[in-house]
Scaffold this motif. Structure first.
Motif, PDB file in Angstrom:
ATOM      1  N   ARG A 199       0.824  -1.212   0.000  1.00 17.54           N
ATOM      2  CA  ARG A 199       0.000   0.000   0.000  1.00 17.54           C
ATOM      3  C   ARG A 199       0.857   1.261   0.000  1.00 17.54           C
ATOM      4  NH1 ARG A 199      -4.966  -1.532   4.175  1.00 17.54           N
ATOM      5  NH2 ARG A 199      -5.955  -3.095   2.796  1.00 17.54           N
ATOM      6  N   GLU A 200       2.057   1.169   0.539  1.00 28.50           N
ATOM      7  CA  GLU A 200       2.934   2.339   0.547  1.00 28.50           C
ATOM      8  C   GLU A 200       3.428   2.655  -0.863  1.00 28.50           C
ATOM      9  OE1 GLU A 200       7.191   3.840   2.440  1.00 28.50           O
ATOM     10  OE2 GLU A 200       6.252   2.003   3.156  1.00 28.50           O
ATOM     11  N   ARG A 201       3.821   1.619  -1.614  1.00 26.39           N
ATOM     12  CA  ARG A 201       4.337   1.810  -2.978  1.00 26.39           C
ATOM     13  C   ARG A 201       3.246   1.760  -4.033  1.00 26.39           C
ATOM     14  NH1 ARG A 201       8.075   3.426  -0.297  1.00 26.39           N
ATOM     15  NH2 ARG A 201      10.193   2.542  -0.289  1.00 26.39           N
ATOM     16  N   ARG A 202       2.037   1.359  -3.625  1.00 23.63           N
ATOM     17  CA  ARG A 202       0.892   1.270  -4.525  1.00 23.63           C
ATOM     18  C   ARG A 202       1.179   0.376  -5.729  1.00 23.63           C
ATOM     19  NH1 ARG A 202      -1.467   7.529  -4.606  1.00 23.63           N
ATOM     20  NH2 ARG A 202      -1.778   7.665  -2.321  1.00 23.63           N
ATOM     21  N   GLY A 203       1.687  -0.773  -5.434  1.00 26.11           N
ATOM     22  CA  GLY A 203       1.983  -1.743  -6.486  1.00 26.11           C
ATOM     23  C   GLY A 203       2.412  -3.055  -5.868  1.00 26.11           C
ATOM     24  N   HIS A 204       2.509  -4.076  -6.682  1.00 28.60           N
ATOM     25  CA  HIS A 204       2.937  -5.382  -6.198  1.00 28.60           C
ATOM     26  C   HIS A 204       4.449  -5.418  -6.059  1.00 28.60           C
ATOM     27  CE1 HIS A 204      -1.159  -6.465  -7.489  1.00 28.60           C
ATOM     28  NE2 HIS A 204      -1.054  -7.414  -6.575  1.00 28.60           N
ATOM     29  N   ARG A 205       4.902  -6.000  -4.971  1.00 26.37           N
ATOM     30  CA  ARG A 205       6.322  -6.063  -4.664  1.00 26.37           C
ATOM     31  C   ARG A 205       6.663  -7.446  -4.105  1.00 26.37           C
ATOM     32  NH1 ARG A 205       5.831  -2.002  -7.014  1.00 26.37           N
ATOM     33  NH2 ARG A 205       6.695   0.079  -6.569  1.00 26.37           N
ATOM     34  N   GLU A 206       7.947  -7.764  -4.121  1.00 23.82           N
ATOM     35  CA  GLU A 206       8.452  -8.951  -3.447  1.00 23.82           C
ATOM     36  C   GLU A 206       9.299  -8.515  -2.264  1.00 23.82           C
ATOM     37  OE1 GLU A 206      10.506 -11.667  -5.924  1.00 23.82           O
ATOM     38  OE2 GLU A 206       8.687 -12.451  -6.864  1.00 23.82           O
ATOM     39  N   PHE A 207       9.108  -9.192  -1.129  1.00 23.84           N
ATOM     40  CA  PHE A 207       9.832  -8.861   0.099  1.00 23.84           C
ATOM     41  C   PHE A 207      10.555 -10.108   0.597  1.00 23.84           C
ATOM     42  CE2 PHE A 207       6.023  -6.265  -0.186  1.00 23.84           C
ATOM     43  CZ  PHE A 207       6.536  -4.979  -0.038  1.00 23.84           C
ATOM     44  N   LYS A 208      11.829  -9.971   0.869  1.00 20.17           N
ATOM     45  CA  LYS A 208      12.624 -11.083   1.367  1.00 20.17           C
ATOM     46  C   LYS A 208      12.371 -11.247   2.861  1.00 20.17           C
ATOM     47  CE  LYS A 208      17.189 -12.986   0.414  1.00 20.17           C
ATOM     48  NZ  LYS A 208      18.522 -12.684  -0.175  1.00 20.17           N
ATOM     49  N   LEU A 209      12.043 -12.460   3.283  1.00 21.75           N
ATOM     50  CA  LEU A 209      11.676 -12.684   4.673  1.00 21.75           C
ATOM     51  C   LEU A 209      12.807 -12.363   5.636  1.00 21.75           C
ATOM     52  CD1 LEU A 209       9.092 -14.019   3.535  1.00 21.75           C
ATOM     53  CD2 LEU A 209       9.347 -15.744   5.328  1.00 21.75           C
ATOM     54  N   SER A 210      14.037 -12.574   5.208  1.00 22.06           N
ATOM     55  CA  SER A 210      15.167 -12.326   6.101  1.00 22.06           C
ATOM     56  C   SER A 210      15.320 -10.856   6.444  1.00 22.06           C
ATOM     57  CB  SER A 210      16.463 -12.848   5.467  1.00 22.06           C
ATOM     58  OG  SER A 210      16.705 -12.210   4.225  1.00 22.06           O
ATOM     59  N   ARG A 211      14.667  -9.959   5.699  1.00 23.21           N
ATOM     60  CA  ARG A 211      14.773  -8.526   5.965  1.00 23.21           C
ATOM     61  C   ARG A 211      13.533  -7.976   6.659  1.00 23.21           C
ATOM     62  NH1 ARG A 211      16.850  -6.827   0.120  1.00 23.21           N
ATOM     63  NH2 ARG A 211      18.706  -8.120   0.000  1.00 23.21           N
ATOM     64  N   MET A 212      12.626  -8.847   7.025  1.00 23.29           N
ATOM     65  CA  MET A 212      11.428  -8.431   7.754  1.00 23.29           C
ATOM     66  C   MET A 212      11.665  -8.524   9.254  1.00 23.29           C
ATOM     67  SD  MET A 212       8.328 -10.358   5.795  1.00 23.29           S
ATOM     68  CE  MET A 212       7.995 -10.171   4.052  1.00 23.29           C
ATOM     69  N   SER A 213      10.968  -7.667   9.985  1.00 22.96           N
ATOM     70  CA  SER A 213      10.960  -7.756  11.442  1.00 22.96           C
ATOM     71  C   SER A 213       9.633  -7.211  11.947  1.00 22.96           C
ATOM     72  CB  SER A 213      12.130  -6.968  12.055  1.00 22.96           C
ATOM     73  OG  SER A 213      12.037  -5.590  11.736  1.00 22.96           O
ATOM     74  N   GLY A 214       9.242  -7.665  13.130  1.00 24.03           N
ATOM     75  CA  GLY A 214       7.984  -7.195  13.709  1.00 24.03           C
ATOM     76  C   GLY A 214       6.764  -7.569  12.892  1.00 24.03           C
ATOM     77  N   LEU A 215       6.803  -8.725  12.232  1.00 23.84           N
ATOM     78  CA  LEU A 215       5.681  -9.136  11.388  1.00 23.84           C
ATOM     79  C   LEU A 215       4.439  -9.404  12.233  1.00 23.84           C
ATOM     80  CD1 LEU A 215       4.539 -10.129   8.630  1.00 23.84           C
ATOM     81  CD2 LEU A 215       5.409 -12.405   9.238  1.00 23.84           C
ATOM     82  N   GLU A 216       3.297  -8.864  11.787  1.00 27.81           N
ATOM     83  CA  GLU A 216       2.025  -9.141  12.450  1.00 27.81           C
ATOM     84  C   GLU A 216       0.907  -9.154  11.429  1.00 27.81           C
ATOM     85  OE1 GLU A 216       0.556  -6.064  15.030  1.00 27.81           O
ATOM     86  OE2 GLU A 216       1.858  -4.561  14.103  1.00 27.81           O
ATOM     87  N   ALA A 217      -0.048 -10.057  11.642  1.00 22.12           N
ATOM     88  CA  ALA A 217      -1.234 -10.131  10.794  1.00 22.12           C
ATOM     89  C   ALA A 217      -2.336  -9.300  11.437  1.00 22.12           C
ATOM     90  CB  ALA A 217      -1.674 -11.577  10.619  1.00 22.12           C
ATOM     91  N   LEU A 218      -2.866  -8.338  10.695  1.00 18.85           N
ATOM     92  CA  LEU A 218      -3.898  -7.450  11.215  1.00 18.85           C
ATOM     93  C   LEU A 218      -5.287  -8.077  11.047  1.00 18.85           C
ATOM     94  CD1 LEU A 218      -2.560  -4.075   9.751  1.00 18.85           C
ATOM     95  CD2 LEU A 218      -1.944  -5.212  11.897  1.00 18.85           C
ATOM     96  N   SER A 219      -6.228  -7.544  11.775  1.00 20.30           N
ATOM     97  CA  SER A 219      -7.600  -8.046  11.657  1.00 20.30           C
ATOM     98  C   SER A 219      -8.274  -7.547  10.385  1.00 20.30           C
ATOM     99  CB  SER A 219      -8.415  -7.619  12.879  1.00 20.30           C
ATOM    100  OG  SER A 219      -8.420  -6.200  12.995  1.00 20.30           O
ATOM    101  N   GLU A 220      -7.701  -6.523   9.757  1.00 26.19           N
ATOM    102  CA  GLU A 220      -8.290  -5.961   8.534  1.00 26.19           C
ATOM    103  C   GLU A 220      -8.223  -6.973   7.404  1.00 26.19           C
ATOM    104  OE1 GLU A 220      -7.550  -2.352   5.289  1.00 26.19           O
ATOM    105  OE2 GLU A 220      -6.348  -2.454   7.127  1.00 26.19           O
TER     106      GLU A 220
END
Length: 308
Positions: free
Chosen positions: A177-198
């Motif tokens: 939603r920030e970039r307004r497009g489809h992106r790929e994200f590497k899991l090793s560079r993620m932190s604080g992952l959470e699934a929202l109720s939305e």
């Protein structure tokens, strides 16, 4: 002992059209009354056992619950079992394991499998992978902190579409939603992952839109300035060199050293390449191109100044 007998009976029923109670009793060394109780227990577990009357009667499992042996060859079965077993271990997927158990019933022999696979569960991302898979299935927006290949730190809200395993790493593909497009994200560079109720509605263009990718190991088709890079590795570094540069043209010399020739987009500015080369220390020499040699020399001088 009873559990082992029940499991064995299930496989026997799956592999045969009809098995009589007397044959089952003889096989397992129990009374027919015990077999009747075992059949009741198998039915209670959700496996559809049916009873056939007559001289050739007995017990069987309805055909719609079985898989046809003629549909798959032995290689197909082994490949599917290997892949699904690995996936079920990563995602703790009982449905995948149920499919594995069904596939195992149509194996043509009990020989050892020729394939073995580990799709990265040892990397420590089991919690994240399972959370993301659930979010994809239930259409939940996810939130995480991300470090891009440019070292930019941002908070992302993503509508997850799929998980991808590529080049030994896991990636999340989804609408950012920030970039307004489809992106790929590497899991090793993620932190604080959470699934929202939305919840979100799956975008129809998800499969059509090309995601923004990081610069590839050997460049992409869109990059026009592909240069020849020639590297020479000492004998001690050959195994690691083959791991990193398996796609290049490789030539093993008589002294045991290795020469690798490959094409790289803008090699003097390819930070990933410079970092890989520095990781080899004095066990690699850049032979071509001159600008990459200069980039390595300049970086080493900068490192020396930091320690002076």
């Amino acid at each position: 002992m009873k559990l082992e007998r029940l499991i064995s009976m299930i496989y026997m029923l799956l592999n045969n059209e009809v098995v009589s109670a007397s044959a089952l009793a003889d096989k397992y060394g129990v009374s027919q009354r015990t077999i009747y109780r075992d059949i009741e227990a198998i039915c209670a577990a959700g496996i559809p056992v049916v009873s056939y009357q007559g001289a050739n009667g007995g017990y069987g499992i309805i055909d719609t619950y079985k898989m046809d042996r003629s549909l798959l060859g032995s290689y197909d079965v082994e490949s599917l079992v290997t892949i699904l077993s690995s996936l079920s271990n990563v995602f703790d997927d009982e449905q995948a394991m149920d499919t594995v158990r069904k596939l195992q019933t149509i194996r043509r022999d009990d020989s050892d499998p020729v394939l073995d696979m580990d799709i990265g569960s040892h990397r420590g991302f089991l919690t994240e992978l399972r959370m993301l898979r659930t979010a994809i299935l239930e259409r939940n927006v996810v939130r995480f902190e991300y470090i891009s290949w440019k070292s930019e730190k941002t908070i992302r809200l993503v509508e997850p579409a799929s998980l991808k395993y590529r080049n030994g790493s896991w990636y999340l593909f989804g609408y950012c939603r920030e970039r307004r497009g489809h992106r790929e994200f590497k899991l090793s560079r993620m932190s604080g992952l959470e699934a929202l109720s939305e919840r979100f509605v799956r975008r129809l263009d998800a499969a059509l839109e090309k995601p923004e990718l990081e610069p590839g190991l050997f460049g992409t088709e869109e990059e026009t300035e592909l240069r020849d890079v020639v590297l020479r590795f000492e004998k001690e570094a050959v195994p690691r060199a083959l791991d990193h540069f398996g796609r290049g043209d490789r030539s093993l010399r008589e002294d045991g050293s290795l020469t690798v020739a490959l094409k790289v987009a803008n090699p003097a500015r390819a930070r990933w390449l410079l970092r890989v080369l520095l990781g080899f220390g004095d066990e690699v020499v850049v032979e071509e191109p001159p600008e990459l040699r200069e980039a390595v020399r300049s970086t080493l001088e900068k490192m020396l100044r930091r320690y002076s």
